[in-house]
Design a protein around this motif. Structure first.
Motif, PDB file in Angstrom:
ATOM      1  N   GLY A  52       0.763  -1.230   0.000  1.00 29.22           N
ATOM      2  CA  GLY A  52       0.000   0.000   0.000  1.00 29.22           C
ATOM      3  C   GLY A  52       0.799   1.287   0.000  1.00 29.22           C
ATOM      4  O   GLY A  52       0.509   2.207  -0.765  1.00 29.22           O
ATOM      5  N   TRP A  53       1.822   1.414   0.859  1.00 30.29           N
ATOM      6  CA  TRP A  53       2.490   2.706   0.980  1.00 30.29           C
ATOM      7  C   TRP A  53       3.426   3.004  -0.176  1.00 30.29           C
ATOM      8  O   TRP A  53       3.516   4.155  -0.620  1.00 30.29           O
ATOM      9  CB  TRP A  53       3.207   2.805   2.328  1.00 30.29           C
ATOM     10  N   THR A  54       4.135   2.012  -0.674  1.00 32.33           N
ATOM     11  CA  THR A  54       4.934   2.259  -1.874  1.00 32.33           C
ATOM     12  C   THR A  54       4.016   2.543  -3.061  1.00 32.33           C
ATOM     13  O   THR A  54       4.334   3.356  -3.935  1.00 32.33           O
ATOM     14  CB  THR A  54       5.864   1.077  -2.172  1.00 32.33           C
ATOM     15  N   LEU A  55       2.848   1.897  -3.070  1.00 34.10           N
ATOM     16  CA  LEU A  55       1.864   2.167  -4.122  1.00 34.10           C
ATOM     17  C   LEU A  55       1.370   3.613  -4.037  1.00 34.10           C
ATOM     18  O   LEU A  55       1.231   4.297  -5.068  1.00 34.10           O
ATOM     19  CB  LEU A  55       0.697   1.198  -3.986  1.00 34.10           C
ATOM     20  N   LEU A  56       1.102   4.119  -2.839  1.00 34.44           N
ATOM     21  CA  LEU A  56       0.659   5.500  -2.697  1.00 34.44           C
ATOM     22  C   LEU A  56       1.710   6.477  -3.204  1.00 34.44           C
ATOM     23  O   LEU A  56       1.379   7.492  -3.840  1.00 34.44           O
ATOM     24  CB  LEU A  56       0.338   5.798  -1.232  1.00 34.44           C
ATOM     25  N   ALA A  57       2.977   6.197  -2.935  1.00 34.81           N
ATOM     26  CA  ALA A  57       4.032   7.076  -3.441  1.00 34.81           C
ATOM     27  C   ALA A  57       4.060   7.081  -4.963  1.00 34.81           C
ATOM     28  O   ALA A  57       4.175   8.136  -5.595  1.00 34.81           O
ATOM     29  CB  ALA A  57       5.384   6.641  -2.879  1.00 34.81           C
ATOM     30  N   ALA A  58       3.924   5.888  -5.563  1.00 32.53           N
ATOM     31  CA  ALA A  58       3.922   5.815  -7.022  1.00 32.53           C
ATOM     32  C   ALA A  58       2.723   6.549  -7.609  1.00 32.53           C
ATOM     33  O   ALA A  58       2.843   7.285  -8.604  1.00 32.53           O
ATOM     34  CB  ALA A  58       3.914   4.351  -7.466  1.00 32.53           C
ATOM     35  N   LEU A  59       1.556   6.375  -7.000  1.00 33.74           N
ATOM     36  CA  LEU A  59       0.364   7.057  -7.487  1.00 33.74           C
ATOM     37  C   LEU A  59       0.477   8.566  -7.297  1.00 33.74           C
ATOM     38  O   LEU A  59       0.007   9.351  -8.130  1.00 33.74           O
ATOM     39  CB  LEU A  59      -0.870   6.533  -6.757  1.00 33.74           C
ATOM     40  N   GLY A  60       1.111   8.986  -6.208  1.00 34.55           N
ATOM     41  CA  GLY A  60       1.301  10.408  -5.983  1.00 34.55           C
ATOM     42  C   GLY A  60       2.144  11.052  -7.057  1.00 34.55           C
ATOM     43  O   GLY A  60       1.906  12.210  -7.435  1.00 34.55           O
ATOM     44  N   ALA A  61       3.137  10.317  -7.566  1.00 33.78           N
ATOM     45  CA  ALA A  61       3.996  10.853  -8.619  1.00 33.78           C
ATOM     46  C   ALA A  61       3.329  10.803  -9.990  1.00 33.78           C
ATOM     47  O   ALA A  61       3.755  11.512 -10.906  1.00 33.78           O
ATOM     48  CB  ALA A  61       5.312  10.078  -8.658  1.00 33.78           C
ATOM     49  N   ILE A  66      -5.970  14.386  -7.492  1.00 36.53           N
ATOM     50  CA  ILE A  66      -6.751  13.523  -6.624  1.00 36.53           C
ATOM     51  C   ILE A  66      -5.978  13.230  -5.342  1.00 36.53           C
ATOM     52  O   ILE A  66      -4.764  13.020  -5.352  1.00 36.53           O
ATOM     53  CB  ILE A  66      -7.116  12.220  -7.365  1.00 36.53           C
ATOM     54  N   ARG A  67      -6.697  13.256  -4.217  1.00 33.07           N
ATOM     55  CA  ARG A  67      -6.065  12.946  -2.949  1.00 33.07           C
ATOM     56  C   ARG A  67      -5.953  11.428  -2.793  1.00 33.07           C
ATOM     57  O   ARG A  67      -6.709  10.681  -3.416  1.00 33.07           O
ATOM     58  CB  ARG A  67      -6.845  13.580  -1.799  1.00 33.07           C
ATOM     59  N   LEU A  68      -5.022  10.986  -1.962  1.00 35.64           N
ATOM     60  CA  LEU A  68      -4.667   9.567  -1.899  1.00 35.64           C
ATOM     61  C   LEU A  68      -4.534   9.126  -0.451  1.00 35.64           C
ATOM     62  O   LEU A  68      -4.038   9.874   0.394  1.00 35.64           O
ATOM     63  CB  LEU A  68      -3.338   9.330  -2.628  1.00 35.64           C
ATOM     64  N   GLY A  69      -4.982   7.887  -0.180  1.00 37.46           N
ATOM     65  CA  GLY A  69      -4.836   7.388   1.177  1.00 37.46           C
ATOM     66  C   GLY A  69      -5.027   5.891   1.271  1.00 37.46           C
ATOM     67  O   GLY A  69      -5.535   5.248   0.350  1.00 37.46           O
ATOM     68  N   PRO A  70      -4.630   5.304   2.417  1.00 36.24           N
ATOM     69  CA  PRO A  70      -4.854   3.884   2.692  1.00 36.24           C
ATOM     70  C   PRO A  70      -6.104   3.726   3.548  1.00 36.24           C
ATOM     71  O   PRO A  70      -6.322   4.481   4.494  1.00 36.24           O
ATOM     72  CB  PRO A  70      -3.614   3.488   3.484  1.00 36.24           C
TER      73      PRO A  70
END
Length: 275
Positions: A52-61, A66-70
């Motif tokens: 999840g968290w590495t995925l959030l970083a990739a999606l953020g870049a 759009i806002r992002l969260g787990p």
């Protein structure tokens, strides 16, 4: 009312996840949500499940607005000092678009299979509260110390600060009345719950805890999920109920029927929530 979408990353490749999130961004969803598990929850247990968290970083870049969260990150999976660093990193990569959602964790089999400790429910709740305190300290102050039952800091400083001041919005997913809901009242910016049947009674517990901690209960937003796979008249009735009960945020679960179903929701149901 804000609308988010849970993209359900299990069983999905990176390309499909990115496509879903970029589509949700273009469609006007406020947020896109992933879960924090290390194995697929449904269907093929050997299917893919990106972390999840590495995925959030990739999606953020790879996104812009759009806002992002787990939804939500389990306190048992990472030391809060590590999670604080990960959260701040995602906040920077996404240019301040992180929603930091936490919970006490629940998936015992996953913990057992991966060799992770799974304490009793009350202890997980206490760990969550200490973790929240540790993370807030690390994200807002220098040279901080904390001597808790489970976690400690010794004159610690973490840099950089989050882009969001004082820190990303803190969501807490909770329904337990004795331990968890009072934690929501003491600490959360947003309370997320799947419980539909006794929400008003539980909100009173949250509000009382907030007041006892010197907080204004009206500052705590209320969030829940909405399935859109049922017949449209049932989905609309549920949506109207959420609006009447003054929820601030609704997260739509990506349906098995696919994107066309989400498009139907945006056309026929979303106006009931946002209009």
């Amino acid at each position: 009312m804000r609308l988010g979408i849970d993209v359900l990353q299990h069983q999905l490749t990176w390309d499909e996840l990115l496509r879903r999130v970029r589509w949700a961004e273009s469609a006007g969803f406020d947020g896109a949500w992933v879960f924090d598990h290390f194995k697929a929850l449904y269907a093929d247990p050997k299917g893919p499940c990106l972390e999840g968290w590495t995925l959030l970083a990739a999606l953020g870049a790879a996104t812009e607005t759009i806002r992002l969260g787990p939804l939500v990150t389990g306190v048992t999976y990472r030391h809060p000092s590590v999670l604080a660093a990960e959260a701040v990193t995602v906040d920077h990569v996404s240019n301040g678009r992180l929603e930091l959602a936490m919970g006490a964790a629940w998936f015992e089999d996953e913990h057992r299979e991966l060799g992770l400790d799974f304490p009793p429910a009350a202890e997980r709740g206490r760990r969550l509260e200490e973790a929240v305190q540790v993370m807030k300290l690390l994200m807002t102050e220098d040279n901080v110390s904390f001597d808790g039952r489970y976690y400690r800091l010794d004159h610690a400083t973490y840099r950089p600060r989050p882009l969001q001041d004082p820190h990303p919005p803190l969501w807490i997913g909770a329904h337990g009345e004795r331990v968890m809901l009072p934690i929501v009242g003491r600490h959360a910016d947003v309370w997320h719950s799947y419980d539909y049947g006794s929400g008003d009674r539980r909100w009173r517990i949250v509000a009382a805890s907030a007041e006892a901690a010197g907080r204004d209960p009206s500052s705590i937003e209320r969030a829940t999920n909405l399935s859109i796979s049922e017949p449209w008249d049932e989905v609309k009735a549920r949506a109207e109920s959420l609006r009447e009960r003054a929820f601030d945020y609704v997260i739509v679960s990506w349906p098995g029927e696919g994107q066309k179903r989400v498009e139907g929701f945006l056309e026929g149901v979303a106006p009931l929530l946002t209009g």
